[in-house]
Design a protein around this motif. Sequence first.
Motif, PDB file in Angstrom:
ATOM      1  N   TYR A 283       0.122  19.847   4.214  1.00  0.00           N
ATOM      2  CA  TYR A 283      -1.198  20.651   3.596  1.00  0.00           C
ATOM      3  C   TYR A 283      -0.841  21.718   2.726  1.00  0.00           C
ATOM      4  CZ  TYR A 283      -4.069  17.811   6.797  1.00  0.00           C
ATOM      5  OH  TYR A 283      -4.531  16.518   7.281  1.00  0.00           O
TER       6      TYR A 283
ATOM      7  N   ALA B 276       1.806  19.509   8.801  1.00  0.00           N
ATOM      8  CA  ALA B 276       1.091  19.171   9.930  1.00  0.00           C
ATOM      9  C   ALA B 276       1.802  18.003  10.696  1.00  0.00           C
ATOM     10  CB  ALA B 276      -0.322  18.553   9.474  1.00  0.00           C
TER      11      ALA B 276
ATOM     12  N   THR C 198       1.170  24.214   5.024  1.00  0.00           N
ATOM     13  CA  THR C 198       1.135  23.807   6.444  1.00  0.00           C
ATOM     14  C   THR C 198       1.824  22.557   6.684  1.00  0.00           C
ATOM     15  OG1 THR C 198      -0.976  24.780   6.505  1.00  0.00           O
ATOM     16  CG2 THR C 198      -0.356  23.652   8.576  1.00  0.00           C
TER      17      THR C 198
ATOM     18  N   HIS D   5      -6.977  15.202  25.328  1.00  0.00           N
ATOM     19  CA  HIS D   5      -6.389  16.213  25.884  1.00  0.00           C
ATOM     20  C   HIS D   5      -6.519  15.995  27.142  1.00  0.00           C
ATOM     21  CE1 HIS D   5      -6.100  19.159  22.664  1.00  0.00           C
ATOM     22  NE2 HIS D   5      -7.335  18.647  21.915  1.00  0.00           N
TER      23      HIS D   5
ATOM     24  N   PRO E 299      -0.861  19.898  21.869  1.00  0.00           N
ATOM     25  CA  PRO E 299      -1.808  20.943  22.084  1.00  0.00           C
ATOM     26  C   PRO E 299      -2.658  21.060  20.625  1.00  0.00           C
ATOM     27  CG  PRO E 299       0.484  21.525  21.821  1.00  0.00           C
ATOM     28  CD  PRO E 299       0.443  20.090  22.108  1.00  0.00           C
ATOM     29  N   SER E 300      -3.659  22.003  20.821  1.00  0.00           N
ATOM     30  CA  SER E 300      -4.452  21.739  19.697  1.00  0.00           C
ATOM     31  C   SER E 300      -3.738  22.202  18.474  1.00  0.00           C
ATOM     32  CB  SER E 300      -5.616  22.890  19.839  1.00  0.00           C
ATOM     33  OG  SER E 300      -6.348  22.869  18.692  1.00  0.00           O
ATOM     34  N   GLY E 301      -4.077  21.606  17.113  1.00  0.00           N
ATOM     35  CA  GLY E 301      -3.250  22.016  15.998  1.00  0.00           C
ATOM     36  C   GLY E 301      -1.855  21.367  15.619  1.00  0.00           C
ATOM     37  N   CYS E 302      -1.532  20.267  16.743  1.00  0.00           N
ATOM     38  CA  CYS E 302      -0.090  19.795  16.518  1.00  0.00           C
ATOM     39  C   CYS E 302       0.008  18.707  15.651  1.00  0.00           C
ATOM     40  CB  CYS E 302       0.046  19.466  17.947  1.00  0.00           C
ATOM     41  SG  CYS E 302      -0.683  18.181  18.718  1.00  0.00           S
ATOM     42  N   GLY E 303      -1.264  18.220  15.124  1.00  0.00           N
ATOM     43  CA  GLY E 303      -1.070  17.100  14.092  1.00  0.00           C
ATOM     44  C   GLY E 303      -1.799  15.884  14.651  1.00  0.00           C
ATOM     45  N   LYS E 304      -2.384  15.872  15.725  1.00  0.00           N
ATOM     46  CA  LYS E 304      -2.889  14.581  16.274  1.00  0.00           C
ATOM     47  C   LYS E 304      -3.777  13.886  15.442  1.00  0.00           C
ATOM     48  CE  LYS E 304      -4.686  16.465  20.036  1.00  0.00           C
ATOM     49  NZ  LYS E 304      -4.402  17.884  19.804  1.00  0.00           N
ATOM     50  N   SER E 305      -4.851  14.594  14.790  1.00  0.00           N
ATOM     51  CA  SER E 305      -5.907  13.903  13.997  1.00  0.00           C
ATOM     52  C   SER E 305      -5.257  13.453  12.761  1.00  0.00           C
ATOM     53  CB  SER E 305      -7.094  14.959  13.913  1.00  0.00           C
ATOM     54  OG  SER E 305      -7.635  15.294  14.910  1.00  0.00           O
ATOM     55  N   THR E 306      -4.403  14.557  12.436  1.00  0.00           N
ATOM     56  CA  THR E 306      -3.594  14.144  10.955  1.00  0.00           C
ATOM     57  C   THR E 306      -3.066  12.608  10.990  1.00  0.00           C
ATOM     58  OG1 THR E 306      -3.214  16.356  10.670  1.00  0.00           O
ATOM     59  CG2 THR E 306      -2.109  14.705   9.286  1.00  0.00           C
TER      60      THR E 306
ATOM     61  N   GLN F 203     -14.696  15.696   6.254  1.00  0.00           N
ATOM     62  CA  GLN F 203     -14.301  17.100   6.673  1.00  0.00           C
ATOM     63  C   GLN F 203     -15.600  17.783   5.949  1.00  0.00           C
ATOM     64  OE1 GLN F 203     -10.550  18.244   5.817  1.00  0.00           O
ATOM     65  NE2 GLN F 203      -9.802  17.444   7.972  1.00  0.00           N
TER      66      GLN F 203
ATOM     67  N   GLU G 289     -10.282  11.640  20.035  1.00  0.00           N
ATOM     68  CA  GLU G 289     -10.972  12.404  21.028  1.00  0.00           C
ATOM     69  C   GLU G 289     -12.336  11.976  21.384  1.00  0.00           C
ATOM     70  OE1 GLU G 289     -10.650  16.483  21.442  1.00  0.00           O
ATOM     71  OE2 GLU G 289      -9.188  16.561  19.891  1.00  0.00           O
TER      72      GLU G 289
HETATM   73  N1  LIG Z   1      -7.383  19.871   5.229  1.00  0.00           N
HETATM   74  C1  LIG Z   1      -6.452  20.641   5.802  1.00  0.00           C
HETATM   75  N2  LIG Z   1      -6.018  21.468   5.128  1.00  0.00           N
HETATM   76  C2  LIG Z   1      -4.957  22.544   5.506  1.00  0.00           C
HETATM   77  N3  LIG Z   1      -4.383  22.323   6.682  1.00  0.00           N
HETATM   78  C3  LIG Z   1      -4.845  21.511   7.583  1.00  0.00           C
HETATM   79  C4  LIG Z   1      -5.985  20.558   7.184  1.00  0.00           C
HETATM   80  N4  LIG Z   1      -6.283  19.834   8.052  1.00  0.00           N
HETATM   81  C5  LIG Z   1      -5.400  20.220   9.220  1.00  0.00           C
HETATM   82  N5  LIG Z   1      -4.543  21.293   8.735  1.00  0.00           N
HETATM   83  C6  LIG Z   1      -3.708  21.702   9.576  1.00  0.00           C
HETATM   84  O1  LIG Z   1      -2.928  20.829  10.070  1.00  0.00           O
HETATM   85  C7  LIG Z   1      -2.334  21.156  11.326  1.00  0.00           C
HETATM   86  C8  LIG Z   1      -2.767  19.715  12.199  1.00  0.00           C
HETATM   87  O2  LIG Z   1      -4.155  19.522  12.228  1.00  0.00           O
HETATM   88  P1  LIG Z   1      -4.677  18.512  13.099  1.00  0.00           P
HETATM   89  O3  LIG Z   1      -6.177  18.319  12.939  1.00  0.00           O
HETATM   90  O4  LIG Z   1      -4.300  17.224  13.023  1.00  0.00           O
HETATM   91  O5  LIG Z   1      -4.581  18.949  14.663  1.00  0.00           O
HETATM   92  P2  LIG Z   1      -4.968  18.371  16.081  1.00  0.00           P
HETATM   93  O6  LIG Z   1      -3.818  18.185  16.807  1.00  0.00           O
HETATM   94  O7  LIG Z   1      -5.958  17.199  15.745  1.00  0.00           O
HETATM   95  O8  LIG Z   1      -5.759  19.575  16.677  1.00  0.00           O
HETATM   96  P3  LIG Z   1      -7.184  19.619  17.505  1.00  0.00           P
HETATM   97  O9  LIG Z   1      -6.650  19.016  18.870  1.00  0.00           O
HETATM   98  O10 LIG Z   1      -7.527  20.763  17.650  1.00  0.00           O
HETATM   99  O11 LIG Z   1      -8.117  18.659  17.060  1.00  0.00           O
HETATM  100  C9  LIG Z   1      -3.252  22.086  11.802  1.00  0.00           C
HETATM  101  O12 LIG Z   1      -2.244  23.480  11.673  1.00  0.00           O
HETATM  102  C10 LIG Z   1      -4.449  22.596  11.016  1.00  0.00           C
HETATM  103  O13 LIG Z   1      -4.618  23.660  10.730  1.00  0.00           O
END
Ligand SMILES: Nc1ncnc2c1ncn2[C@@H]1O[C@H](COP(=O)(O)OP(=O)(O)OP(=O)(O)O)[C@@H](O)[C@H]1O
Lengths: 410, 221
Positions: free
Chosen positions: B11, B20, B18, B200, B39-46, A406, B167
Amino acid sequence: MLKKYIKLSLKVLLRHKFFTFVSLFGISFTLMILLTTTAFLDHMLGPAYPETKLDRSLYVLDMEIKGPEISRRGSISYYFLNKYVKSLKTPEAVSITSFFQKTVTYHDGKKYKIAMKFTDAEFWQIMDFNFVEGQAFTKEDVTNINQVCIINQATKEKYFGNESAIGKYIEADWKKYKVVGVVENVPIIRILAYGDVWVPITNTKEDIVSYSMDGDYQAIILAKTKKDFPAIKAEFQKHLDQVEFQDDTYDSIRGGADTILESTSREMFGFDDSKAHLLFIIGIGLMILFMMLPAMNLVNININRIIERYSEIGIRKSFGASSITLVGQFIVENIILTLIGGFIGLIITFIVLTIFNTSDIIPYANFVMNFRIFGYAILITLLFGLLSGVYPAWRMSRLKPVQALQGGTK
Amino acid sequence: MIQLNNIDKVYATNTIETTALKAINLHVEKGEFVSVMGPSGCGKSTLLNIIGLLDSATNGEVLIDGQSVQKYGDIKLAKLRNQKIGFVFQSFHLINDLSVLDNVEIPLLYRRMSGAERKRKALAALEKVGLKARTKHFPNQLSGGQRQRVAIARAIVGEPELILADEPTGNLDSVMGAEIMDILMRLNKEENTTIVMVTHDEHLAKQTQRIIRLFDGSQVG
Ligand SMILES: Nc1ncnc2c1ncn2[C@@H]1O[C@H](COP(=O)(O)OP(=O)(O)OP(=O)(O)O)[C@@H](O)[C@H]1O
Ligand SMILES: [Mg+2]
């Protein structure tokens, strides 16, 4: 494994051309400053021609005399040195000399400016001059006020070209001196030995026999061994307590027989011993700080160089690099970089010193990069390499891969 | 292959917390091709980062091949990532200072292997993604689709059992996206590689065997 690291490092360094250049520049410049300074200090304060016995020499250069109306600090009279220093029992030898004085002389209708120094016979015993021709003048020459002299090679070449100078005459300070010896040139930063022409001290026009405290003379004391220093110092202090003042100008005297370092610090910081020590330490500290500044800058460049590579670190971690592996790679990278920079620095220093030696900025300078300094240089370089490599690498290694990734995309 | 038990991820910054991921339980069989949607921000990458050992969970347990990795130290985690997992990221994450070939060789650098062997394997991986002619190029001399193919070559060069793709087609147009999807499908079929892919794109997700849906950190299907 090491071979892999080295290969990898070279690749990385070649790819990051700008950073590599900046780092190399920083390293070599830092080193050049460090090395030139050490060469300078070494040349000035370390044993070197003709002061090779520096480690068992003490100096009376800086005395303080006080009277009801005046006080003065600095060099002192021949009378005083002759009576209270020359009479010391512990040393192997004591020499009294004048400071060098510039005088104008004429030879074959040409005008020359030469540095003339009045010395005794012991001077030639304490100093380790290399004689190209002839030899030193003797105690008898001094006692009998013989008009003989020793000249350096530069003067000899100016006056007599390639011929032998022995037995020929030089006019200086309105007297004619017969040349009895020719010595190799002494650089001016060897300020106590420096001169173009040396003559017996008794030839001076000044009255050096009658009582007087004012004068421009100094004493060099050669101890039999370094261990005698405390004894010599103590004996000198005892002599100081017994000084008889024969008129009302002065009534107290302070000073000491110092090593070259002590006398440098005394000249800079004064007499009060505890204060002098403190100031001396502060002075040395400031000097180290001054030398550390480019070093810190270098560390900074290095840290940035590594931080710029956050994303690379994240990627490598994602694909299986452990923190230890990464730290290892950065260390090797830094060591290679510093060694190359160190090598360039050595070359630049060599060039700078050669310029000093061959130009007239410092007469007869002969700065040498001895192996001791070379060794220090390599050590210092490696130290910087490790310092600036280990710290950021350690910081980075504590990041989770995702944090590094990141950081790289931000 | 993968087992997640009650995974939470919080987080915490100085000002806000937050959540996640909340109480995620997940099982992926060896050889499965699973997609993760939401949806975006739902935690997929996490989620993907936790499966891939790039990040640690706040609570819960991660098992890879039946082994709990919770207590693993840095060196053991690095070794697992190196041996078992290959990543493909949305933004490629190639090292711009390295050539295509050097980029692909990265996972092999952290294995005992000769330089010649590394090169041979990297070339084979590049051939699989149809990029054998571009080995000496640098990433910024390639199109987006080509970069993602380099990234896939890098992910498969070490023959991992698991590929995690976040993605992988997100930055590509639909034609190039389809190409990338083809490569992944082939890997899954021909080499039985387990794949977890975030996307997506419903159309792409439908081609996989199972879709995991996330909403606001929780699994909804
Ligand atoms: N390093 C971090 N510090 C604080 N919050 C974080 C961090 N990384 C992610 N988040 C929060 O955790 C939540 C999930 O993030 P994540 O990146 O997993 O979403 P996503 O589903 O992959 O979204 P996208 O489709 O936009 O990639 C989001 O609300 C994001 O703001
Ligand atoms: Mg995401």
